[in-house]
Every structure is written in C-alpha cells, then in structure tokens.
Design an enzyme around this catalytic site. Sequence first.
Site, mmCIF file in Angstrom:
data_model
loop_
_atom_site.group_PDB
_atom_site.id
_atom_site.type_symbol
_atom_site.label_atom_id
_atom_site.label_comp_id
_atom_site.label_asym_id
_atom_site.label_seq_id
_atom_site.Cartn_x
_atom_site.Cartn_y
_atom_site.Cartn_z
ATOM 1 N N GLU A 217 0.832 -1.201 0.000
ATOM 2 C CA GLU A 217 0.000 0.000 0.000
ATOM 3 C C GLU A 217 0.867 1.252 0.000
ATOM 4 O OE1 GLU A 217 -3.312 0.010 2.782
ATOM 5 O OE2 GLU A 217 -3.068 -2.137 3.136
ATOM 6 N N MET A 280 -10.506 -3.504 0.153
ATOM 7 C CA MET A 280 -10.634 -2.990 1.522
ATOM 8 C C MET A 280 -11.762 -1.961 1.619
ATOM 9 S SD MET A 280 -6.566 -2.854 2.504
ATOM 10 C CE MET A 280 -6.025 -2.222 0.904
ATOM 11 N N THR A 281 -12.985 -2.464 1.536
ATOM 12 C CA THR A 281 -14.166 -1.592 1.540
ATOM 13 C C THR A 281 -14.581 -1.240 2.974
ATOM 14 O OG1 THR A 281 -15.355 -3.665 1.105
ATOM 15 C CG2 THR A 281 -15.157 -2.119 -0.712
#
Length: 429
Positions: A217, A280-281
């Site tokens: 990320e 990644m909601t």
Amino acid sequence: MQIHVVKSGESLWGIAQRYGVSYQSIAEINQIPNPGQLVIGQSMVIPIVGQYYYVQSGDSLWSISRRFGMNYQELARINAISVGSPLSIGQRLYIPRRPERTVEVNAYVEPLGGTVTEAQRRATREASPFLTYLAPFSFRVNRDATLTPPPLGDLPQIARDNGVIAMMVVTNLEQGQFSNELGRLFLNNPALADRLIDNIITTARRLGFNDVHFDFEYLRPEDREAYNNFLRKASTAIRGAGFLFSTALAPKTSAEQKGAWYEAHDYRFHGEVTDFVVIMTYEWGYSGGPPMPVSPISEVRKVLNYALTEMPGSKIMMGQNLYGYDWTLPFVAGGQYAKALSPQAAIALAARENVAIQYDEKAQAPFFRYRDDAGKEHVVWFEDARSMQAKFDLIKELGLRGISYWKLGLPFPQNWVLLEDNFVIKKGR
C-alpha cells in the site's frame, strides 16, 4: 434466522415468547451479558428457521417476494393467503430460509507486541469453523529481501485443525507505516525482487502457508507499472510452486482515481494475475477522520460496482470491518483520535449511558450519541446484525466470491451466526 430490533418496553422474555423460543437461547446466541437490561434500538438474532417480515406502507406481495428472492405465488401459498388479497400494514408474513450460496471467507488477525494473545487465540478458534482462510498480519519485507514474520504461536495449527487455508500476508510496512520508498526499492530492482520472491516461497513452504497475499500500500503513482510487472513475475513463480496468489486493493471507484493509496493499484491487472483479491471496503469513518460509518453500504456498493467492470465477481472478496469507533465531539482535524470498539462493547456502552441506538437507513449502519462524565458529547458508529445482513445481501446480489474481515479479536457474535445462516462456507483444501 430472525433479526429483531428492541423497542421501548420490550423484555427478553417477551421477545422470546413472540418467536416461540427460549429467552436463554437468545441470550446465549447474542452473548447478552445482562438480559434484564436491553437497549432500545439494539438488534439481536433470533434462532428460528427462516424469518418473519412485517408489511410496511407501500409493500405488495410481489415487492416482498422480490426482496427475498422468491416467487410471489409461493410466498402467498406459504402464508395461506390469496394472491389477490390486499396486505395490511403490520401483517406478519413468514419467509422460509433461502437457498444457501457457497462463499469463501477470510479473516485477518494482527498479533502485536511480540506475541499472540489469549484473546486472539480464542477469537481465532471461535471463528475458524466459519473461515476459508486465516491471515496472520503480517510478514514485513526488509530491505535485504528477507522477511520479518508476525508472531504466529499456534495460529497455523488452529487453521489446520479447522480445515482453514493459512494466508501469508506480505507487506511493505516499515516502522509501523506503509513505505513507498520500500516499495520503490523492490519494484524497480529485478534482482532484489527475485530474491524476495524466492524467500517468500521458501518461507511459505516451511511454515505451511497455502496462499501468498500481497498487501503493498501507499506506493508511488509512478510505480504502478513496476508493481504490475512485479506481480506478474511473482504470480508465475508462486502459482507455479503450487500456492494460491492473492492481493489486497484500496477501495477505488474509477481507474483514474487520484491519491497515494489508489493510483498504483490496477484493478484490471490484479484481476488477471491473481486467484482473487481482497478489496478494503472499509475505513470511510476512521480513527483520525470525522465521524461517519466505517463502511457505509452506498460507498461499498460504488467500489464493488467499479471492480466488477474490471474483473469477475468470482475473484472479489469484499472487505468488512468487525469494529466501530467512538468519536469525541466536536471533531478537530489532527486532534484526539476516535477510540476503536467492538460491536458488543458499543451495545454495552449504550446500555451504560442509557441511550437508544439509532439506525441510518441510507448508510445501513447503527449509531448513538452520549455525553461522558466530563460533559463532552460523543458519537459512536459501529456494526450490528442489520448492517451485516445488508452486506451479505450485497454479496449475493453482485455474485461476489466472498468476504474478508479486518480483524479478529473484537467480539461480534451476531456476525458469525448470520454468516452461517446466509451461506455455505467453503473450507480449505
């Protein structure tokens, strides 16, 4: 399984009588610590086969049957009413248990402080019957291409004992933060990347992991193609060695979305080279941001709708939080962080403060407000049975592979009961 929302004046005994079950069974399945102190607006699951629906204004037999995925004539037959009979507001209809759909379920667990805590072991043991994958977070990449593993304890053994695939989560975390510089180093140095991939495969074999999961990320936007090239190489080697290969993706709504967390994540490419992705909601509402639901369903839907334009639903695991936040008001950017708490702790807090739980229909999320002993106002957004059922319905509607939870260790018993009621959970190989 019935979801019941507590109204003023209701008792656990009266609710149990209404549904023809024992109050002890409701208290046990919902892990209610004080059955004599229910909270107005608290949702609980009632252990019955199927559920009841109470007719609301504007409902018709056809609209209700469509909502529950069944034929309106069958709904009329089950409830012994004529297809042409008008419905009355408040009329109770029985909805049989719907055919179950098979899904995959992942859960991350994050041991911190050098050890797996007893609470984490207990949470993992309790959740493992409902899991396809267990993901200890995380194997951190070092600059010399070695890996620093997380504390594992007996987590891999718990996974094996329950037919759960151990997921090896590999991250570019450095000093507790995702590092774009660490990412740049590996994504632009083929020799270093090869050494890292070899170390990952060796470690996965030695420790008994069956899925390798990259969660890189905060990468530099200019490293998007370099990340794609790295994943192509990693996918060939890792899948060739007999492992599953998956990645984590930030929640995007378009290919052109700007921002340090988004631009290097190429949804279409990840859909092509992986067995599946975890999107990644969650974290619209986060500890350092303004108060709002953690995973409002309208925003979750936008992300998933975009993802489905780039890859099939059979490759998408919807991310879901197992926690909420307690914000002190007024919110000041850069000021006091919100406190994370479990859904069970949120209900206990509402009970202690003697406030009702409200529900935001648009966001499909519960919340409440209270004042602390110092007179400061707070707002709490969290998850409950209603918000989880809305997410499960979305998984079915969109035909997704399954759901991925962040993270184990915060009690939420209603989630697991509803998950099992809605789906057949695929176990590991």
